[in-house]
Design an enzyme around this catalytic site. Structure first.
Site, PDB file in Angstrom:
ATOM      1  N   LYS A 112       0.598  -1.369  -0.159  1.00 35.98           N
ATOM      2  CA  LYS A 112      -0.659  -0.011  -0.344  1.00 35.98           C
ATOM      3  C   LYS A 112       0.881   1.566   0.038  1.00 35.98           C
ATOM      4  O   LYS A 112       0.719   2.233  -0.300  1.00 35.98           O
ATOM      5  CB  LYS A 112      -0.894   0.104   1.450  1.00 35.98           C
TER       6      LYS A 112
HETATM    7  C1  LIG Z   1      -5.062  -4.637  -0.189  1.00 36.35           C
HETATM    8  C2  LIG Z   1      -3.505  -5.630   0.253  1.00 36.35           C
HETATM    9  C3  LIG Z   1      -3.871  -6.759  -0.564  1.00 36.35           C
HETATM   10  C4  LIG Z   1      -4.179  -7.343  -2.219  1.00 36.35           C
HETATM   11  O1  LIG Z   1      -4.524  -5.474  -3.501  1.00 36.35           O
HETATM   12  P1  LIG Z   1      -6.032  -4.974  -4.260  1.00 36.35           P
HETATM   13  O2  LIG Z   1      -4.911  -4.073  -4.899  1.00 36.35           O
HETATM   14  O3  LIG Z   1      -6.549  -4.916  -3.496  1.00 36.35           O
HETATM   15  O4  LIG Z   1      -5.747  -6.595  -4.764  1.00 36.35           O
HETATM   16  C5  LIG Z   1      -2.605  -7.980  -1.356  1.00 36.35           C
HETATM   17  N1  LIG Z   1      -2.346  -7.891  -0.757  1.00 36.35           N
HETATM   18  C6  LIG Z   1      -1.413  -7.247   0.180  1.00 36.35           C
HETATM   19  C7  LIG Z   1      -0.501  -7.242   1.437  1.00 36.35           C
HETATM   20  C8  LIG Z   1      -2.447  -5.893   0.693  1.00 36.35           C
HETATM   21  O5  LIG Z   1      -2.032  -5.377   1.771  1.00 36.35           O
END
Ligand SMILES: *Cc1c(COP(=O)(O)O)cnc(C)c1O
Length: 494
Positions: A112
């Site tokens: 993120k």
């Molecule tokens: C948010 C997240 C995901 C999923 O990503 P999307 O863009 O929502 O598909 C996968 N792994 C981690 C560690 C995340 O924080």
């Protein structure tokens, strides 16, 4: 370049407006009205640049209402000095044709950060263009990763304030400590009595309450959103798929094509890969990896999206999602920008929890995507096997991707160069990772498990996660979900 809404293709706004507003008034998501087309020279040129310059080159194609100086300020602010070794998205080679794209070297150790480190810069630059002098108030409901990454991104950013609500018993020990000890003069964190849905519903109510909006406006403030419906979060994610290809070229010279494997929840990350492919990155298959909440696996196989099913709590919690909101952008694109059709599907989703796409979209899905899923046990087995075979420690989300990729290779024999996306540091989910690599030493306390994991594997706890239990706690407030507005007013002093 202009931006349309997935529910009104005749709407046309600049990128600053799309980023400032977050979501279109008709409920649709903003999408670019064309895809820039990149040629081979573009990739070769970028392969000689660092990540910050690559990001600038990609962003300027989409943010045509930003000056080059503004874009440079955004990319430098976001990626200089904030990631390990100033290298936000390194490729780690596992074997001849497989590498891991590590997206967790930022301040909160999850992918993120790639978008939430730059979103505050994109947002404040956009707000200056469309709503000068206003203070932007970011409201977030979080089940863990997003809240912390948003706090780190927005802390001490001029003209912004950020408020995060989390369910008091719904996040891990480490995640709670990360948020309670958050630094910054413009941040506020509050636990609510209830679950994540209560927090999310409370935030949505505040967002859509006209009295609250009026009171904020009187005080020179307005709300905005930091979740992945905002174009300003999606765009920075296109960069690392292009950057990964540039790294492959730099390493191998000629690389004809590559698969990407993405552990998926809200469909933001893998959608960015789809956009990179449309722009000309030679991506072969987009492999969409889910955990037991396999609504996307079924959708890719059948063309039916059906959220009416049991919800599972898994060891890859950031993918425990049954409504993948960014899918709307994908099917809008595959429909040939038919916003009426998409509005109908989305009405079906909110009325019946379900819709089925037409044959044209099914064919596009088949041509581009492969879906697969992993149970918790399969995920742990994949983490274990990867550790034993390659001495590489993968987190639980990455473990899902590895298992799904192994299945894909077994089924197809495809030897195409492949990039597996790694979305979190193994230390962020240390209790389950430790159990996977050394079940004898397993410990359910995430903080203790970190230390044991480090000892057992001889790897280092990332700085942002070490000594969490020794930091000063700044935020201990807990409120009823009915009192969230009071908490917001109290913090904002209005
Ligand atoms: C948010 C997240 C995901 C999923 O990503 P999307 O863009 O929502 O598909 C996968 N792994 C981690 C560690 C995340 O924080």
């Amino acid at each position: 370049m202009k931006y349309n809404s997935t529910r009104n293709s005749t709407l046309s706004v600049d990128s600053a407006k799309a980023i400032n507003d977050g979501i279109s008034k008709d409920g649709g998501l903003f999408v670019p009205n064309e895809m820039p087309k990149l040629d081979k020279e573009f990739f070769v040129r970028l392969s000689k640049m660092n990540y910050i310059d690559r990001a600038g080159e990609v962003l300027r194609l989409f943010l045509t209402d930003f000056t080059d100086e503004e874009i440079k300020a955004c990319t430098k602010g976001a990626y200089a000095g904030t990631f390990d070794n100033d290298c936000p998205a390194p490729l780690y080679r596992l074997n001849d044709n497989t590498s891991i794209l590590e997206l967790w070297h930022g301040p909160t150790c999850a992918f993120k950060d790639m978008a939430l480190q730059i979103l505050p810069y994109l947002l404040t630059t956009s707000s200056k263009k469309v709503a000068d002098g206003q203070t932007t108030v970011i409201l977030v409901a979080t089940s863990g990763d997003t809240g912390k990454a948003a706090l780190e991104g927005f802390k001490d950013v001029e003209n912004t304030k950020i408020i995060v609500f989390y369910p008091v018993d719904g996040v891990s020990n480490a995640q709670k400590l990360q948020m309670m000890t958050q630094e910054g003069e413009n941040v506020y964190v509050c636990a609510i009595k209830g679950n994540f849905d209560d927090a999310q519903t409370g935030v949505k109510k505040i967002f859509t309450n006209p009295d609250v909006a009026a009171k904020l406006a009187e005080n020179g403030m307005a709300f905005s959103s930091a979740n992945s419906i905002n174009w300003g979060r999606l765009l920075p994610q296109i960069v690392y798929y292009i950057s990964a290809y540039c790294d492959l070229i730099a390493e191998k010279g000629e690389v004809e094509s590559y698969n990407v494997v993405v552990p998926t929840g809200n469909f933001g990350n893998i959608l960015a890969a789809y956009y990179a492919k449309k722009m000309g990155a030679p991506i072969n298959k987009l492999i969409c990896a889910s955990n037991s909440n396999k609504v996307l696996t079924d959708f890719i196989e059948s063309g039916v999206y059906d959220r009416n099913r049991s919800f599972y709590t898994t060891i890859s919690p950031s993918m425990d999602i049954l409504i993948s909101s960014n899918l709307e952008r994908l099917i809008y694109d595959m429909s040939g920008c038919d916003s009426e059709l998409i509005s109908g599907y989305m009405a079906g989703l909110s009325a019946d929890g379900k819709y089925e796409v037409n044959d044209k979209i099914k064919a596009e899905l088949n041509a581009n995507f492969v879906g697969g899923y992993a149970t918790d046990d399969e995920t742990k087995a994949a983490i274990n096997e990867t550790y034993i075979t390659y001495n590489y420690l993968a987190d639980t989300h990455t473990g899902v991707a590895i298992k799904v990729y192994n299945d894909y290779v077994k089924n197809t024999g495809d030897k195409t160069e492949t990039v597996i996306v790694s979305t979190a540091s193994p230390y962020k989910f240390s209790a389950d990772v430790l159990e996977a690599v050394d079940s004898k030493s397993a410990d359910h306390d995430g903080i203790k498990a970190m230390a044991i994991l480090s000892e057992v594997t001889g790897t280092k706890i990332p700085t942002p996660l070490s000594g969490l239990d020794k930091r000063t706690v700044r935020f201990e407030d807990v409120c009823d979900s009915d009192d969230m507005i009071k908490a917001v007013y109290g913090y904002l002093g209005i």
